[in-house]
Design an enzyme around this catalytic site. Structure first.
Site, PDB file in Angstrom:
ATOM      1  N   GLY A  31      78.242  20.004  51.539  1.00  0.00           N
ATOM      2  CA  GLY A  31      79.285  20.709  52.009  1.00  0.00           C
ATOM      3  C   GLY A  31      79.799  21.340  52.911  1.00  0.00           C
ATOM      4  O   GLY A  31      78.307  20.905  53.743  1.00  0.00           O
ATOM      5  N   ASN A  32      79.933  21.998  52.716  1.00  0.00           N
ATOM      6  CA  ASN A  32      80.351  22.696  54.561  1.00  0.00           C
ATOM      7  C   ASN A  32      80.174  21.349  55.759  1.00  0.00           C
ATOM      8  O   ASN A  32      79.359  21.934  56.244  1.00  0.00           O
ATOM      9  CB  ASN A  32      79.406  24.094  54.430  1.00  0.00           C
ATOM     10  CG  ASN A  32      79.700  25.230  55.513  1.00  0.00           C
ATOM     11  OD1 ASN A  32      81.082  24.879  55.704  1.00  0.00           O
ATOM     12  ND2 ASN A  32      78.906  25.355  56.237  1.00  0.00           N
ATOM     13  N   HIS A  37      78.756  15.053  60.038  1.00  0.00           N
ATOM     14  CA  HIS A  37      78.727  14.580  58.530  1.00  0.00           C
ATOM     15  C   HIS A  37      80.139  13.487  58.496  1.00  0.00           C
ATOM     16  O   HIS A  37      79.486  12.735  57.958  1.00  0.00           O
ATOM     17  CB  HIS A  37      78.988  15.542  57.647  1.00  0.00           C
ATOM     18  CG  HIS A  37      78.128  16.659  56.800  1.00  0.00           C
ATOM     19  ND1 HIS A  37      78.671  17.657  57.606  1.00  0.00           N
ATOM     20  CD2 HIS A  37      77.447  16.631  56.672  1.00  0.00           C
ATOM     21  CE1 HIS A  37      78.076  18.953  56.907  1.00  0.00           C
ATOM     22  NE2 HIS A  37      77.080  17.791  56.315  1.00  0.00           N
ATOM     23  N   GLN A  61      66.284  23.080  46.075  1.00  0.00           N
ATOM     24  CA  GLN A  61      65.540  23.223  47.734  1.00  0.00           C
ATOM     25  C   GLN A  61      65.847  24.249  48.792  1.00  0.00           C
ATOM     26  O   GLN A  61      65.175  23.640  49.757  1.00  0.00           O
ATOM     27  CB  GLN A  61      66.252  21.679  48.223  1.00  0.00           C
ATOM     28  CG  GLN A  61      67.890  21.719  48.690  1.00  0.00           C
ATOM     29  CD  GLN A  61      68.098  20.559  49.890  1.00  0.00           C
ATOM     30  OE1 GLN A  61      68.586  19.743  48.664  1.00  0.00           O
ATOM     31  NE2 GLN A  61      68.374  20.945  50.028  1.00  0.00           N
ATOM     32  N   LYS A 151      68.779  14.558  62.012  1.00  0.00           N
ATOM     33  CA  LYS A 151      68.769  15.851  63.021  1.00  0.00           C
ATOM     34  C   LYS A 151      67.438  16.281  61.871  1.00  0.00           C
ATOM     35  O   LYS A 151      66.709  17.190  61.993  1.00  0.00           O
ATOM     36  CB  LYS A 151      69.890  16.984  62.670  1.00  0.00           C
ATOM     37  CG  LYS A 151      69.588  18.706  63.258  1.00  0.00           C
ATOM     38  CD  LYS A 151      71.124  18.929  62.917  1.00  0.00           C
ATOM     39  CE  LYS A 151      71.270  19.284  61.626  1.00  0.00           C
ATOM     40  NZ  LYS A 151      70.366  20.180  61.279  1.00  0.00           N
ATOM     41  N   ASP A 152      67.642  15.999  60.769  1.00  0.00           N
ATOM     42  CA  ASP A 152      66.152  16.738  60.212  1.00  0.00           C
ATOM     43  C   ASP A 152      66.034  14.962  60.131  1.00  0.00           C
ATOM     44  O   ASP A 152      65.725  14.538  58.900  1.00  0.00           O
ATOM     45  CB  ASP A 152      67.260  16.741  58.320  1.00  0.00           C
ATOM     46  CG  ASP A 152      68.657  17.710  58.451  1.00  0.00           C
ATOM     47  OD1 ASP A 152      67.973  18.960  58.554  1.00  0.00           O
ATOM     48  OD2 ASP A 152      69.457  17.563  58.146  1.00  0.00           O
ATOM     49  N   GLN A 155      63.042  15.277  56.780  1.00  0.00           N
ATOM     50  CA  GLN A 155      64.152  14.710  54.977  1.00  0.00           C
ATOM     51  C   GLN A 155      64.270  12.846  56.060  1.00  0.00           C
ATOM     52  O   GLN A 155      63.792  12.369  54.698  1.00  0.00           O
ATOM     53  CB  GLN A 155      64.821  15.631  55.641  1.00  0.00           C
ATOM     54  CG  GLN A 155      65.574  14.527  54.454  1.00  0.00           C
ATOM     55  CD  GLN A 155      67.152  15.868  54.213  1.00  0.00           C
ATOM     56  OE1 GLN A 155      67.216  16.785  53.743  1.00  0.00           O
ATOM     57  NE2 GLN A 155      68.270  15.420  54.590  1.00  0.00           N
ATOM     58  N   ARG A 189      74.512  25.390  59.743  1.00  0.00           N
ATOM     59  CA  ARG A 189      73.879  27.089  59.362  1.00  0.00           C
ATOM     60  C   ARG A 189      74.108  27.404  60.905  1.00  0.00           C
ATOM     61  O   ARG A 189      74.275  28.616  60.819  1.00  0.00           O
ATOM     62  CB  ARG A 189      72.794  26.575  60.194  1.00  0.00           C
ATOM     63  CG  ARG A 189      71.750  26.198  58.480  1.00  0.00           C
ATOM     64  CD  ARG A 189      70.538  26.473  58.940  1.00  0.00           C
ATOM     65  NE  ARG A 189      69.734  25.756  57.343  1.00  0.00           N
ATOM     66  CZ  ARG A 189      69.701  26.487  56.645  1.00  0.00           C
ATOM     67  NH1 ARG A 189      70.260  28.007  56.476  1.00  0.00           N
ATOM     68  NH2 ARG A 189      68.877  25.984  55.314  1.00  0.00           N
TER      69      ARG A 189
END
EC number: 6.3.2.1
Length: 283
Positions: A31-32, A37, A61, A151-152, A155, A189
């Site tokens: 979310g956010n 996204h 996490q 970006k991650d 991950q 963030r």
């Protein structure tokens, strides 16, 4: 757009989509939502008949309880954005729905090596939480493809390995980093930054690009490059956390056989821990 909060209703819809022969794409999020996204959503829409977006702030996490507590919950605004993007289904379960008996005794999925190296070393349990929730979403949604942001970087590598190891019949699509005009990678963030910190934040990408320029120019003293980059970040007002130059295909140390390097940078700016990365061709 359908908004579903429970597992039985989700399974019902997935069964219907499967019976109709639809190609399903999943975009897992916490979310956010921001334009980064939306880029994932657009990629998913281009590759599938139906797009499912999950919105779930996953407690498993978060290695720091205070980070979990302050993570923005903006479900209504998120759903409005997704509706405008013509997303088909939003899965927004409660923590109780996903972890009915809590997280401590819940079965987990761990990816050895990738879970504990680099970012995983400074955030114990983080990647175990990521692989657990993503594998659960894969099981529930049964997508044909799933889209994740580059970006991650670690991950994404971890999810690719998990999919290969576990035999998930899912195509994993990495979507390039979306940046603001000043170079800052879009991230939830970034909302933690003050107006003054936001002016400083693009400095992270400038340092990242400086490292890339040195590597492309043939410099190979990685320790010196990293030391100088850390000093530059601190001089700009950051608190350098971790800077790594790794083989982009294995995330191991760069060797003479490495064809591509990935530069991974993490730095604190106030209360926000910002991360970014860049791939450099070495050959």
């Amino acid at each position: 757009m359908l908004i579903i909060e429970t597992l039985p209703l989700l399974r019902q819809q997935i069964r219907r989509l499967r019976m109709e022969g639809k190609r399903v794409a999943l975009v897992p999020t916490m979310g956010n939502l921001h334009d980064g996204h939306m880029k994932l959503v657009d990629e998913a829409k281009a590759r599938a008949d139906v797009v499912v977006v999950s919105i779930f702030v996953n407690p498993m996490q978060f290695d720091r309880p205070e980070d979990l507590a302050r993570y923005p919950r903006t479900l209504q605004e998120d759903c409005e954005k997704l509706n405008k993007r013509k997303v088909d289904l939003v899965f927004a379960p409660s923590v109780k729905e996903i972890y009915p008996n809590g997280t401590e005794t819940h079965t987990y999925v761990d990816v050895p090596g990738l879970s504990t190296m680099l970012e995983g070393a400074s955030r114990p349990g983080h990647f175990r939480g990521v692989s657990t929730i993503v594998s659960k979403l894969f099981n529930l949604v049964q997508p044909d493809i799933a889209c994740f942001g580059e970006k991650d970087f670690q991950q994404l590598a971890l999810i690719r390995k998990m999919v290969a190891d576990m035999g998930f019949d899912i195509e994993i699509v990495g979507v390039p980093i979306m940046r603001a005009k000043d170079g800052l990678a879009l991230s939830s963030r970034n909302g933690y930054l003050t107006a003054e910190q936001r002016k400083i934040a693009p400095g992270l990408y400038k340092v990242l690009s400086s490292i890339a320029d040195k590597l492309q120019a043939g410099e190979r003293d990685l320790d010196e490059i990293i030391t100088i980059a850390g000093q530059e970040l601190n001089e700009k007002g950051f608190r350098a956390d971790d800077i790594q130059i790794r083989d982009a295909d294995t995330l191991l140390e760069v060797s003479e056989n490495s064809k591509r390097a990935v530069i991974l940078v993490a730095a604190w700016l106030g209360d926000a821990r910002l991360i970014d990365n860049k791939i450099v061709e070495l050959v």
